[in-house]
Scaffold this active site. Structure first.
Site, PDB file in Angstrom:
ATOM      1  N   ARG A  45       0.827  -1.267   0.044  1.00  0.00           N
ATOM      2  CA  ARG A  45      -0.107  -0.201   0.133  1.00  0.00           C
ATOM      3  C   ARG A  45       0.965   1.154  -0.166  1.00  0.00           C
ATOM      4  O   ARG A  45       0.506   2.481  -0.343  1.00  0.00           O
ATOM      5  CB  ARG A  45      -1.049  -0.150   1.216  1.00  0.00           C
ATOM      6  CG  ARG A  45      -1.922   0.509   0.918  1.00  0.00           C
ATOM      7  CD  ARG A  45      -3.205   0.374   1.977  1.00  0.00           C
ATOM      8  NE  ARG A  45      -2.832  -0.330   3.025  1.00  0.00           N
ATOM      9  CZ  ARG A  45      -3.581  -0.623   4.187  1.00  0.00           C
ATOM     10  NH1 ARG A  45      -4.791  -0.250   4.032  1.00  0.00           N
ATOM     11  NH2 ARG A  45      -3.267  -1.279   5.281  1.00  0.00           N
ATOM     12  N   LYS A 143       0.529 -19.930   5.003  1.00  0.00           N
ATOM     13  CA  LYS A 143      -0.511 -20.299   6.188  1.00  0.00           C
ATOM     14  C   LYS A 143      -0.431 -19.242   7.231  1.00  0.00           C
ATOM     15  O   LYS A 143       0.294 -18.392   7.008  1.00  0.00           O
ATOM     16  CB  LYS A 143       0.070 -21.651   6.506  1.00  0.00           C
ATOM     17  CG  LYS A 143       1.536 -21.718   6.872  1.00  0.00           C
ATOM     18  CD  LYS A 143       2.345 -21.134   7.970  1.00  0.00           C
ATOM     19  CE  LYS A 143       1.845 -20.932   9.218  1.00  0.00           C
ATOM     20  NZ  LYS A 143       2.825 -20.033  10.155  1.00  0.00           N
ATOM     21  N   HIS A 173       6.604 -23.970   4.651  1.00  0.00           N
ATOM     22  CA  HIS A 173       8.158 -23.833   4.609  1.00  0.00           C
ATOM     23  C   HIS A 173       8.862 -25.139   5.213  1.00  0.00           C
ATOM     24  O   HIS A 173       9.866 -25.446   5.001  1.00  0.00           O
ATOM     25  CB  HIS A 173       8.759 -22.634   4.825  1.00  0.00           C
ATOM     26  CG  HIS A 173       8.763 -22.178   6.065  1.00  0.00           C
ATOM     27  ND1 HIS A 173       7.932 -21.786   6.910  1.00  0.00           N
ATOM     28  CD2 HIS A 173       9.972 -22.187   7.050  1.00  0.00           C
ATOM     29  CE1 HIS A 173       8.357 -21.464   8.019  1.00  0.00           C
ATOM     30  NE2 HIS A 173       9.623 -21.999   8.235  1.00  0.00           N
ATOM     31  N   LYS A 177      12.041 -27.899   4.038  1.00  0.00           N
ATOM     32  CA  LYS A 177      13.404 -27.944   4.847  1.00  0.00           C
ATOM     33  C   LYS A 177      14.054 -29.460   4.272  1.00  0.00           C
ATOM     34  O   LYS A 177      13.428 -30.377   4.212  1.00  0.00           O
ATOM     35  CB  LYS A 177      13.202 -28.218   6.188  1.00  0.00           C
ATOM     36  CG  LYS A 177      12.832 -26.613   6.651  1.00  0.00           C
ATOM     37  CD  LYS A 177      12.708 -26.486   8.361  1.00  0.00           C
ATOM     38  CE  LYS A 177      12.103 -25.184   8.614  1.00  0.00           C
ATOM     39  NZ  LYS A 177      12.933 -24.197   8.935  1.00  0.00           N
ATOM     40  N   GLU A 211      11.185 -22.489  19.828  1.00  0.00           N
ATOM     41  CA  GLU A 211      11.701 -21.225  19.402  1.00  0.00           C
ATOM     42  C   GLU A 211      12.213 -20.533  20.350  1.00  0.00           C
ATOM     43  O   GLU A 211      11.450 -20.712  21.885  1.00  0.00           O
ATOM     44  CB  GLU A 211      10.822 -20.600  18.448  1.00  0.00           C
ATOM     45  CG  GLU A 211      10.248 -21.088  17.305  1.00  0.00           C
ATOM     46  CD  GLU A 211       9.474 -20.189  16.493  1.00  0.00           C
ATOM     47  OE1 GLU A 211       9.985 -19.819  15.714  1.00  0.00           O
ATOM     48  OE2 GLU A 211       8.164 -20.345  16.617  1.00  0.00           O
ATOM     49  N   ASP A 230      -0.939 -21.102  14.266  1.00  0.00           N
ATOM     50  CA  ASP A 230       0.379 -20.562  13.702  1.00  0.00           C
ATOM     51  C   ASP A 230       1.385 -21.836  13.309  1.00  0.00           C
ATOM     52  O   ASP A 230       2.150 -21.556  12.527  1.00  0.00           O
ATOM     53  CB  ASP A 230       1.210 -19.503  14.657  1.00  0.00           C
ATOM     54  CG  ASP A 230       2.413 -18.984  14.006  1.00  0.00           C
ATOM     55  OD1 ASP A 230       2.374 -18.623  12.932  1.00  0.00           O
ATOM     56  OD2 ASP A 230       3.434 -18.619  14.749  1.00  0.00           O
ATOM     57  N   HIS A 235       2.792 -26.688  10.153  1.00  0.00           N
ATOM     58  CA  HIS A 235       4.122 -27.269  10.276  1.00  0.00           C
ATOM     59  C   HIS A 235       4.196 -28.576  11.024  1.00  0.00           C
ATOM     60  O   HIS A 235       4.581 -29.476  10.451  1.00  0.00           O
ATOM     61  CB  HIS A 235       5.298 -26.219  11.074  1.00  0.00           C
ATOM     62  CG  HIS A 235       5.258 -25.087  10.365  1.00  0.00           C
ATOM     63  ND1 HIS A 235       5.034 -24.666   9.030  1.00  0.00           N
ATOM     64  CD2 HIS A 235       5.516 -23.786  10.706  1.00  0.00           C
ATOM     65  CE1 HIS A 235       5.140 -23.462   8.825  1.00  0.00           C
ATOM     66  NE2 HIS A 235       5.223 -22.910   9.847  1.00  0.00           N
ATOM     67  N   LYS A 334       7.353 -20.544  21.902  1.00  0.00           N
ATOM     68  CA  LYS A 334       8.279 -19.314  21.883  1.00  0.00           C
ATOM     69  C   LYS A 334       8.846 -19.300  23.223  1.00  0.00           C
ATOM     70  O   LYS A 334       8.280 -19.609  24.213  1.00  0.00           O
ATOM     71  CB  LYS A 334       7.191 -18.103  21.611  1.00  0.00           C
ATOM     72  CG  LYS A 334       6.567 -18.177  20.337  1.00  0.00           C
ATOM     73  CD  LYS A 334       7.007 -17.493  19.254  1.00  0.00           C
ATOM     74  CE  LYS A 334       6.287 -17.562  17.736  1.00  0.00           C
ATOM     75  NZ  LYS A 334       7.051 -17.602  16.592  1.00  0.00           N
TER      76      LYS A 334
HETATM   77  C1  BG6 Z   1       6.388 -19.470  10.725  1.00  0.00           C
HETATM   78  C2  BG6 Z   1       5.656 -18.910  11.883  1.00  0.00           C
HETATM   79  O1  BG6 Z   1       5.435 -20.144   9.870  1.00  0.00           O
HETATM   80  O2  BG6 Z   1       7.242 -20.126  11.298  1.00  0.00           O
HETATM   81  C3  BG6 Z   1       6.686 -18.094  13.081  1.00  0.00           C
HETATM   82  O3  BG6 Z   1       4.662 -18.008  11.668  1.00  0.00           O
HETATM   83  C4  BG6 Z   1       7.783 -19.050  13.482  1.00  0.00           C
HETATM   84  O4  BG6 Z   1       5.919 -17.630  13.984  1.00  0.00           O
HETATM   85  C5  BG6 Z   1       8.397 -19.625  11.976  1.00  0.00           C
HETATM   86  O5  BG6 Z   1       8.841 -18.243  13.927  1.00  0.00           O
HETATM   87  C6  BG6 Z   1       9.437 -20.599  12.219  1.00  0.00           C
HETATM   88  O6  BG6 Z   1       9.972 -20.976  11.162  1.00  0.00           O
HETATM   89  P1  BG6 Z   1      11.411 -21.433  11.267  1.00  0.00           P
HETATM   90  O7  BG6 Z   1      11.900 -21.910   9.861  1.00  0.00           O
HETATM   91  O8  BG6 Z   1      12.291 -20.266  11.497  1.00  0.00           O
HETATM   92  O9  BG6 Z   1      11.958 -22.422  12.210  1.00  0.00           O
END
Ligand code: BG6
Length: 483
Positions: A45, A143, A173, A177, A211, A230, A235, A334
């Site tokens: 935007r 996602k 993603h 990996k 994380e 999330d 994942h 987290k």
């Molecule tokens: C994302 C989440 O899909 O994956 C994030 O929205 C998360 O909250 C991230 O931190 C983790 O991905 P990676 O590849 O850094 O482990």
């Protein structure tokens, strides 16, 4: 080199684009993957033209040391274009947009939706009205797709009005990996594991994505989503399906997706009681991490009322022939003590002990597939201690650490998956059915956690999560791998 293509990133100057997509595209450039006429458009935007500065700053902080080179950056930045567009804008604005990205009919055009999922349908409509969805158009959906099963169905249906399923790439993603793909290679190319992959030999399976990071400037999104939406809905359940699925007849997208869906459908449905017994929600409070005091979630958020979970642990069962009785434990959070993602397959103990106590305790075998920070596969076996005159046993690791074994390279899940979209290869993308099935399975948990009386348990930043997560396993005499 890939075929020539254009990529248009909606949300192009946003967090995901700067942290993940631009570094991935830069790496494609560094590896010579782009044809000369490939163009990158960042649509947002904003009318400011500082995109290049922002991208460069992002590359400086998100690429590995030594990866950024001036010559590659110069080449890369020439492909970069900023487009200012308001997704809610009128026809005229979109006509200007269409003109800016006009390309020959046969050129592949990838639209990447790095925007909130509730805008996917409306954006598809705008693209369609502007005449931009041609045969060679593809769309990548980030996602989480939706907020629950209902909203995900609405979004998928809205996008499907303008794009065919073959044009839609639902990215996760974690599937890009290296070690996630290696898991399939390990399972389906080694006779060793073929007979050791079921309830006769496996005691339990643990999938963890831990994380250390907290909110990272994504408070608005995160507080509405929480860890379940999330991380678990996508994942963790995607990794689960790779571990638990039956062998596909062939490694084609259709075969793999069918097997993944089948095993997701075999997840034992939850009800209120199962949610109470088999799930744990946590929220981090302040604590010390690496010698520094970190604030709690509520302080970081600036809202003392939030009941959003930043940690989830789940015990799940798969009701099919192969996995009957084997618990699958999922865990993510987290601000945890360490940052890693792994799949730990815990084998059963041997059926009869032939050594006496003096040989030392026996540890059941385990196979640990690490996705990050290092990419490795480790099989723990019991052996005799070297040079001991009396018989002493000890566990040793058969270790396949890819960073040592193979030429060290920058593996990047987003790069891999973006190139798959260019090549029109959907194998590592989620089908609509899988996404909806994952939402469906989680619905009772979402509903229970949405009740006003639900409160996540607290855990200190820098810990392994709430005590209940330990108890989820310890009740049956098990523990989390590494504990
Ligand atoms: C994302 C989440 O899909 O994956 C994030 O929205 C998360 O909250 C991230 O931190 C983790 O991905 P990676 O590849 O850094 O482990």
């Amino acid at each position: 080199m890939t075929n020539s293509f254009d990529i248009v990133i909606f949300g192009g100057s946003g967090d995901l684009s700067i942290r993940k997509l631009m570094p991935a595209l830069y790496r494609c450039e560094a590896e010579g993957k782009f044809s000369d006429d490939t163009r990158i458009f960042a649509a947002s935007r904003s009318t400011s033209s500082s995109l290049r500065d922002k991208v460069l700053a992002g590359l400086e902080s998100h690429l590995k040391q030594g990866e950024l080179s001036i010559s590659t950056w110069e080449k890369f930045s020439r492909r970069l274009n900023h487009l200012s567009v308001d997704l809610a804008g009128d026809g005229e604005e979109w006509a200007v947009f269409a003109e800016a990205i006009a390309a020959p009919e046969e050129k592949t055009v990838i639209f990447y939706f790095a925007i909130p999922a509730n805008l996917y349908g409306a954006t598809s409509l705008k693209l369609s009205n502007a005449g931009l969805i041609k045969t060679n158009a593809r769309v990548v959906l980030e996602k989480p797709i939706g907020y629950d099963l209902e909203s995900s169905k609405v979004i998928n249906a809205a996008v499907a009005e303008y794009f065919t399923e073959a044009q839609i790439f639902r990215i996760d993603h974690y599937l890009g990996k290296e070690t996630a793909q290696n898991l399939l290679a390990l399972r389906f190319t080694n006779v060793l594991f073929e007979h050791l992959w079921d309830n006769k030999t496996i005691d339990n399976v643990q999938i963890t994505i831990a994380e250390k990071v907290g909110l990272e400037g994504r408070a608005t999104f995160y507080d509405q989503a929480g860890a379940l939406r999330d991380m678990v809905q996508n994942h963790l359940l995607q990794l689960f399906s790779l571990v638990a699925m039956e062998p596909p007849n062939k490694m084609t997208a259709e075969n793999i997706r069918a097997e993944k869906l089948k095993v997701m459908e075999a997840l034992r449905p939850m009800n209120e009681e199962a949610v109470r017994h088999n799930t744990v929600a946590g929220q981090y409070t302040k604590g010390e991490m690496d010698g520094e005091e970190r604030s709690g979630y509520l302080d970081e958020l600036g809202n003392p009322e939030s009941a959003t979970e930043t940690f989830v642990a789940i015990r799940a069962f798969v009701d099919n022939w192969r996995w009957a009785g084997v618990p699958f434990y999922f865990r993510t959070g987290k601000r945890m003590k360490e940052q890693f993602a792994e799949i730990a397959i815990q084998y059963k103990p041997v059926s009869h002990l032939v050594y006496g106590e003096e040989a030392g305790g026996l540890m059941p075998n385990s196979l640990v597939i690490r996705l990050q920070p290092e990419e490795s596969i480790k099989l723990t076996l019991m052996t005799k201690e070297l040079n001991s005159t009396d018989m002493r046993l000890k566990p040793v690791d058969l270790d396949l650490d890819f960073s040592d074994t193979f030429e060290r390279r920058y593996s990047d899940a987003y790069k891999r998956l973006l190139l798959d979209v260019v090549e029109n290869n959907p194998t590592l993308f989620a089908h609509r059915g899988e996404v909806e099935q994952a939402w469906d399975w989680l619905t009772p948990v979402l509903e229970a956690w949405a009740k006003p009386e639900h409160k996540p348990s607290s855990y200190a930043s820098g810990s392994w999560g709430p005590a209940e997560a330990k108890e989820l396993l310890s009740g049956q005499g098990r523990r989390w791998h590494g504990d």
